[in-house]
Enzyme design. Structure first.
Site, PDB file in Angstrom:
ATOM      1  N   ASP A  85      55.455  78.347  -7.746  1.00  0.00           N
ATOM      2  CA  ASP A  85      55.680  77.528  -6.551  1.00  0.00           C
ATOM      3  C   ASP A  85      56.157  78.435  -5.428  1.00  0.00           C
ATOM      4  OD1 ASP A  85      56.201  74.278  -5.959  1.00  0.00           O
ATOM      5  OD2 ASP A  85      57.245  75.662  -4.639  1.00  0.00           O
TER       6      ASP A  85
ATOM      7  N   ASP B  12      49.072  71.244  -9.272  1.00  0.00           N
ATOM      8  CA  ASP B  12      49.822  70.181  -8.590  1.00  0.00           C
ATOM      9  C   ASP B  12      50.192  70.675  -7.192  1.00  0.00           C
ATOM     10  OD1 ASP B  12      51.210  67.822  -8.148  1.00  0.00           O
ATOM     11  OD2 ASP B  12      53.058  68.574  -9.067  1.00  0.00           O
TER      12      ASP B  12
END
Length: 517
Positions: free
Chosen positions: A319, A371
């Protein structure tokens, strides 16, 4: 021949030109960031910002021909105007967006860019003339002022990226940069005080503007947050400007919502539908599930679902923004929602660009879960390209599965099926899944694998709130207005092309699809 005092004053003029140039560049990139956050499509907003700012500078340079006398007074008035308009620009933009909207925010922003650009274009010719007036040869004064301007431009860009935006946010940064402009004006006023009539008037105006800007630094961000609150349905309980994006948490009657750059990431009332579908379908279809890769997922909700599988040996989360992960680890409400997922010793978190990570990693994964936010700008678009999906394929174990969120097949039909087409172009087999998520609407995923995919083999053997093995086959059924048969206005079938780095067709498709929602 210049006196010693003249040399000192000319040097100070070069310093002044460099400092105001730094401020001008910071305002320019700040306006681009504001446009990206408020209006979306970062590439478009930065392009318009640069174009309008340069156009304004051209207008300002042209208008500077009219300023041949009282050069210092003119420069001070210009800096006062830059300080007032630039300082309150971000603050007022949030107010315009909250109370007017409907295009008023774009008109306000673009007008402000043009005005600040024009004022910036006025600065340099005036300083060059003043340096020449002191006694510096025109070719030397021009070269030196321009050198100060261009060198200051680099410094300004770096300061915005590494200091102002991450440390102070957009609203406070605008006020702080405006104060620097004002201090330059007051410095020049003091330096040339013997040449200026009505010195006390200029000084008094400067003090008043300084007081207004200090008030903006102290209270502007809090007031802007109240404006921003009107953009969200529920009360804002957390707001942060990270290095990469604007992070907002809202909460109302137990419904916790996360927004990144104004885009909803989840609602706690129904996020389980999204995350169970993203995780458990590919996990139930893979041959083994020891090594898992999560691209995005900084909120920890994917991890919460993955930790239901005891046989997993390692989970790598990539991330980009460490502030999102930090929030997910430390915020009590988020920790309750993700069930302290980051405390699992099997989880390794890396803060880097997903594309860069896939290019350099030597690992292979049983399941890859994508995601990531929707492809609404260039930096996100590259994570929906043929090149990126090829990297995913190259690091997928035989028998492994990829599951990627792919926006809505109802609201962005062509976008969804273009993503599917791009996966297919890599040689992977795909299966299409969609479901209703009340906070999002109808949402789609693309399931991909090297081998054939038999969705009837799904066996959900972990606890879920929504998903069941019996339900999954129905999620692969699409209505006539959302299936992959795309037609043009003449009713002819359109052959979709894949999205690539060289030809990023997805951005335009996405913008057109969502402009009415």
């Amino acid at each position: 021949m210049m006196t010693e005092n003249g040399i000192t004053k000319s040097n100070r003029i070069y310093w002044a030109s460099g400092i105001v140039s730094i401020c001008g560049i910071i305002f320019e990139v700040l306006f681009g960031a504001l446009g990206s956050y408020i209006l979306g499509d970062g590439v478009k907003q930065y392009t318009l910002t640069i174009s309008l700012f340069l156009t304004g500078m051209g207008i300002g340079s042209f208008l500077s021909e009219k300023v041949m006398k009282k050069l210092i007074q003119a420069f001070i008035i210009i800096e006062f105007a830059v300080a007032l308009i630039g300082g309150f620009s971000a603050f007022l933009l949030f107010g315009v967006t909250a109370y007017l909207g409907d295009g008023s925010d774009a008109i306000f922003l673009y007008t402000t860019i043009l005005v600040i650009g024009t004022l910036t274009g006025l600065e340099l010719p005036i300083l060059i003339r003043k340096a020449n007036e002191i006694g510096v040869q025109i070719n030397k004064s021009t070269a030196r002022v321009l050198f100060s301007d261009y060198a200051g431009g680099l410094i300004g860009g770096l300061l915005f990226i590494f200091l102002f935006r991450p440390q102070f946010g957009l609203v406070k940064s605008a006020f702080l940069v405006a104060i620097i402009n004002l201090l330059v004006a007051l410095w020049v006023l003091c330096m040339f005080r013997k040449e200026i009539r009505r010195l006390k008037t200029y000084a008094s105006v400067g003090v008043i503007i300084f007081a207004l800007l200090i008030g903006g630094v102290l209270f502007g961000e809090e007031m802007a947050l109240s404006f921003e609150q009107k953009l969200y349905k529920d009360p804002i309980i957390y707001s942060e400007e990270s290095k990469y994006q604007h992070i907002i948490l809202t909460k109302e009657q137990g419904d916790l919502r996360l927004y990144l750059d104004g885009q909803l990431q989840f609602s706690s009332s129904d996020e389980h539908r999204y995350h169970e579908t993203l995780v458990h379908i590919p996990m139930s279809l893979t041959d083994q599930r020891k090594n898992i890769l999560v691209l995005g997922g900084g909120d920890g909700l994917v991890l919460r679902e993955l930790e239901k599988y005891g046989e997993i040996e390692g989970i790598t989360v990539v991330d980009l923004d460490p502030r999102v992960v930090k929030l997910a680890k430390e915020n009590r409400l988020l920790r309750e929602l993700n069930e302290n997922a980051f405390e699992n010793e099997k989880v390794k978190v890396l803060h880097e660009d997903a594309f860069d990570f896939m290019e350099k990693t030597e690992s292979f994964y049983d399941v890859i879960l994508v995601d990531l936010p929707d492809p609404n700008n260039e930096s996100l678009n590259k994570l929906y390209t043929l090149e990126f999906y090829s990297l995913l394929r190259n690091h997928l174990e035989p028998g492994g599965m990829i599951m990627a969120q792919a926006t809505s097949p109802v609201f962005a039909r062509k976008v969804y099926w273009t993503i599917d087409r791009t996966f297919e172009e890599t040689g992977l087999n795909t299966e299409n899944v969609h479901l209703d998520i009340p906070s999002f609407g109808n949402w789609g995923f693309v399931l991909a694998s090297r081998g054939p995919i038999d969705i009837t083999d799904v066996d959900i053997d972990v606890e879920t709130r929504y998903l069941s093995a019996e339900l999954v086959p129905s999620l692969t059924k699409f209505g006539k207005d959302e299936d992959g048969t795309i037609e043009n206005e003449d009713g002819e079938k359109v052959e979709l092309k894949s999205n690539t780095l060289i030809r990023p067709i997805l951005i335009d498709q996405y913008e057109k699809a969502w402009q009415h929602y």
